[in-house]
Design a protein around this motif. Structure first.
Motif, short mmCIF file in Angstrom:
data_model
loop_
_atom_site.label_atom_id
_atom_site.label_comp_id
_atom_site.label_asym_id
_atom_site.label_seq_id
_atom_site.Cartn_x
_atom_site.Cartn_y
_atom_site.Cartn_z
N GLY A 71 0.81 -1.20 0.00
CA GLY A 71 0.00 0.00 0.00
C GLY A 71 0.84 1.25 0.00
O GLY A 71 0.55 2.23 -0.72
N LEU A 72 1.89 1.24 0.81
CA LEU A 72 2.82 2.37 0.82
C LEU A 72 3.41 2.62 -0.57
O LEU A 72 3.43 3.74 -1.07
CB LEU A 72 3.97 2.09 1.79
N ALA A 73 3.89 1.54 -1.17
CA ALA A 73 4.56 1.66 -2.46
C ALA A 73 3.60 2.12 -3.55
O ALA A 73 3.93 3.01 -4.35
CB ALA A 73 5.19 0.32 -2.83
N GLN A 74 2.42 1.53 -3.60
CA GLN A 74 1.45 1.92 -4.63
C GLN A 74 0.97 3.36 -4.41
O GLN A 74 0.78 4.11 -5.37
CB GLN A 74 0.26 0.96 -4.62
N ALA A 75 0.79 3.75 -3.16
CA ALA A 75 0.36 5.12 -2.87
C ALA A 75 1.43 6.13 -3.27
O ALA A 75 1.14 7.18 -3.84
CB ALA A 75 0.03 5.27 -1.38
N PHE A 76 2.69 5.80 -2.98
CA PHE A 76 3.80 6.68 -3.34
C PHE A 76 3.91 6.83 -4.86
O PHE A 76 4.02 7.94 -5.39
CB PHE A 76 5.10 6.13 -2.77
#
Length: 304
Positions: A71-76
């Protein structure tokens, strides 16, 4: 893999490969220094950029289910590319990760008590909204993006014999296995309390496993992904299981000896060596992927 490397070039960091020093006879791939503190940023950019190339992404943007790091990676990546992002996380997702996902501008929805429930909610959301589904670990573009970690290791140190990697759903393992095929062996390390790949290898097919333990927030998939299962069928890895106490000790060692603030899931690969569950042969050149740093620093033993 090369297409993924070209696509994400300039979007992700080429993280350092630390050479052995002192009593450690291993190289450390410092993927915890990646954007968002996790290797998954590579797959996130590759997935989203590929979807932009094909015109797949519309106003609804992308949706992902995650224990936190995906989620962090996709949001970033979505923030960088100007895409709307929706992230489903289980109630057990660490608040340190959830808060960062929100800071990257994503909508965060807590659902269920484990990743599998968040996954189903994300699938439903994609069908209802038209958002593009980005899998946390079992999607070609995501796996290929993760595999660039292996390419970098073998470019920086072609003489590496063995790459040690932690396995949850298996995206990182599958990508690195593809990159290293015919060039280096893979040691696939899992917590005893959520061993999806090991159990699939014994069963001859992916099976559901119980999920618990200190690394469950990052490695707590209920079932290994299809790409990971295909990778082990092509060239079986050395499968190693480690205990929670081994993971805790390895994480402490990474902090005390390298000042690497790794999360438990990222310390799992290193635990195979520090616990003696994997003992390299004399002269074996081993690289360990330390894949994430999204942890609460208050839980580190800062006095060591």
């Amino acid at each position: 893999m090369l297409a993924a490397a070209r696509r994400v070039e300039g979007r992700v960091r080429r993280t350092p490969l630390l050479r052995p020093s002192g009593r450690d006879a291993v190289w450390l791939k410092c993927e915890f220094l990646q954007h968002c503190g996790v290797f998954k940023t590579r797959g996130a950019f590759n997935r989203q950029l590929a979807a932009l190339e094909t015109g797949e992404i519309g106003d609804a943007g992308i949706v992902v289910a995650s224990g936190g790091n995906a989620g962090l990676a996709q949001a970033f990546a979505a923030q960088e590319l100007g895409i709307r992002a929706t992230v489903f996380v289980p109630q057990t997702a660490p608040e340190v990760k959830v808060a960062r996902i929100r800071r990257y501008g994503a909508d965060v929805l807590r659902t269920g008590t484990e990743y599998a429930e968040a996954y189903q909610a994300a699938i439903d959301f994609a069908e209802e909204s038209g958002a593009v589904f980005a899998h946390a670990y079992d999607q070609l573009e995501v796996v290929a993006g993760a595999g660039t970690v292996g390419e970098e290791i073998l470019e920086d140190e072609p003489a590496i014999d063995t790459i040690v990697v932690a396995v949850g759903g298996g995206g990182l393992y599958a990508g690195i296995a593809a990159a290293a095929l015919g060039r280096a062996r893979i040691v696939a390390v899992e917590p005893e309390r959520c061993a999806t790949l090991n159990q699939a290898m014994h069963a001859g097919e992916p099976v559901d496993v119980a999920v618990s333990g200190v690394a469950a927030d990052a490695l707590g998939a209920r079932r290994v992904g299809a790409y990971a299962f295909a990778a082990q069928a092509l060239e079986p890895p050395v499968s190693v299981l480690v205990r929670d106490e081994d993971i805790v000790e390895a994480r402490t060692r990474l902090w005390s000896e390298y000042r690497a603030a790794s999360e438990y899931g990222a310390a799992t690969a290193y635990a195979a060596l520090t616990s003696g569950r994997y003992v390299p042969a004399p002269g074996e050149r081993v690289a360990v992927v330390v894949c994430g740093a999204n942890t609460d620093p208050a839980t580190l033993n800062v006095d060591t």
